[in-house]
Design a protein around this motif. Structure first.
Motif, PDB file in Angstrom:
ATOM      1  N   VAL A 180       0.845  -1.207   0.000  1.00  0.00           N
ATOM      2  CA  VAL A 180       0.000   0.000   0.000  1.00  0.00           C
ATOM      3  C   VAL A 180       0.872   1.246   0.000  1.00  0.00           C
ATOM      4  O   VAL A 180       0.619   2.196  -0.758  1.00  0.00           O
ATOM      5  CB  VAL A 180      -0.968  -0.015   1.210  1.00  0.00           C
ATOM      6  N   GLU A 181       1.886   1.245   0.821  1.00  0.00           N
ATOM      7  CA  GLU A 181       2.801   2.387   0.893  1.00  0.00           C
ATOM      8  C   GLU A 181       3.463   2.643  -0.467  1.00  0.00           C
ATOM      9  O   GLU A 181       3.547   3.775  -0.938  1.00  0.00           O
ATOM     10  CB  GLU A 181       3.858   2.126   1.968  1.00  0.00           C
ATOM     11  N   TYR A 182       3.902   1.574  -1.100  1.00  0.00           N
ATOM     12  CA  TYR A 182       4.548   1.684  -2.412  1.00  0.00           C
ATOM     13  C   TYR A 182       3.571   2.220  -3.456  1.00  0.00           C
ATOM     14  O   TYR A 182       3.915   3.103  -4.245  1.00  0.00           O
ATOM     15  CB  TYR A 182       5.090   0.315  -2.837  1.00  0.00           C
ATOM     16  N   LEU A 183       2.354   1.699  -3.461  1.00  0.00           N
ATOM     17  CA  LEU A 183       1.353   2.161  -4.428  1.00  0.00           C
ATOM     18  C   LEU A 183       0.968   3.618  -4.188  1.00  0.00           C
ATOM     19  O   LEU A 183       0.777   4.384  -5.137  1.00  0.00           O
ATOM     20  CB  LEU A 183       0.112   1.262  -4.376  1.00  0.00           C
ATOM     21  N   GLU A 184       0.849   3.995  -2.918  1.00  0.00           N
ATOM     22  CA  GLU A 184       0.555   5.399  -2.609  1.00  0.00           C
ATOM     23  C   GLU A 184       1.680   6.310  -3.090  1.00  0.00           C
ATOM     24  O   GLU A 184       1.432   7.389  -3.626  1.00  0.00           O
ATOM     25  CB  GLU A 184       0.343   5.577  -1.114  1.00  0.00           C
ATOM     26  N   LEU A 214       3.670   5.690  -5.630  1.00  0.00           N
ATOM     27  CA  LEU A 214       3.551   5.750  -7.088  1.00  0.00           C
ATOM     28  C   LEU A 214       2.483   6.728  -7.520  1.00  0.00           C
ATOM     29  O   LEU A 214       2.668   7.507  -8.470  1.00  0.00           O
ATOM     30  CB  LEU A 214       3.245   4.364  -7.664  1.00  0.00           C
ATOM     31  N   LEU A 215       1.363   6.706  -6.848  1.00  0.00           N
ATOM     32  CA  LEU A 215       0.261   7.617  -7.188  1.00  0.00           C
ATOM     33  C   LEU A 215       0.644   9.061  -6.901  1.00  0.00           C
ATOM     34  O   LEU A 215       0.286   9.962  -7.648  1.00  0.00           O
ATOM     35  CB  LEU A 215      -1.002   7.240  -6.421  1.00  0.00           C
ATOM     36  N   LYS A 216       1.353   9.265  -5.825  1.00  0.00           N
ATOM     37  CA  LYS A 216       1.776  10.615  -5.428  1.00  0.00           C
ATOM     38  C   LYS A 216       2.760  11.196  -6.448  1.00  0.00           C
ATOM     39  O   LYS A 216       2.726  12.374  -6.748  1.00  0.00           O
ATOM     40  CB  LYS A 216       2.406  10.556  -4.047  1.00  0.00           C
ATOM     41  N   ASP A 217       3.643  10.339  -6.970  1.00  0.00           N
ATOM     42  CA  ASP A 217       4.668  10.789  -7.904  1.00  0.00           C
ATOM     43  C   ASP A 217       4.101  11.138  -9.275  1.00  0.00           C
ATOM     44  O   ASP A 217       4.768  11.778 -10.078  1.00  0.00           O
ATOM     45  CB  ASP A 217       5.755   9.710  -8.060  1.00  0.00           C
ATOM     46  N   LYS A 218       2.894  10.676  -9.593  1.00  0.00           N
ATOM     47  CA  LYS A 218       2.311  10.955 -10.917  1.00  0.00           C
ATOM     48  C   LYS A 218       1.834  12.335 -11.043  1.00  0.00           C
ATOM     49  O   LYS A 218       1.424  13.188 -10.697  1.00  0.00           O
ATOM     50  CB  LYS A 218       1.163   9.985 -11.212  1.00  0.00           C
TER      51      LYS A 218
END
Length: 139
Positions: A129-133, A135-139
């Protein structure tokens, strides 16, 4: 169609030991670094190579020999020996059989192992979840 099943079906043995250890296919998959679908396929396999069996046995917390030789009947007989200590069948549990461990200790030990596995699974999910969050934040 015959209802007879092959007695040495290794996949069924894996499934039965996993169930007796109160482990889900997902947990075994996580321990082996594979998918739940792969575990399902393994449990439907009549034969599995020894190298893979060693990994599965380790993940299940049993020896390779215990996995290969497992049978429901043997497990039932094993546990019945603990229950049948009355001597009514001509045997005396105290003199003919020696219990080298406390079954409750083994139960607690298995619980602790499952708890550790569960904690690792939860941590892996948190990390995902942390990794996916991120990734979403970096977009």
């Amino acid at each position: 169609m015959s209802t007879f099943t092959k007695p040495n079906h290794i996949g069924r043995k894996i499934s039965r030991i996993r169930e007796l250890r109160d482990m889900k296919q997902e947990a075994l998959a996580q321990a082996l670094g594979t998918s739940q679908q792969t575990i399902s396929a393994l449990e439907n396999s009549e034969e599995i190579d020894d190298e893979k069996l060693k990994q599965i046995a380790k993940a299940l917390g049993v020896s390779l020999e215990a996995l290969k030789n497992f049978s429901d009947e043997a497990a039932i007989n094993f546990f019945n020996n603990f229950y049948d200590n009355s001597g009514s069948h001509g045997t005396n549990f105290g003199t003919n059989n020696t219990c080298n461990f406390n079954p409750l200790d083994k139960l607690v030990e298995a619980y602790e192992e499952n708890k550790k596995l569960y904690e690792r699974l939860v941590q892996a999910e948190k990390d995902k979840v942390e990794y996916l969050e991120k990734l979403l934040k970096d977009k």
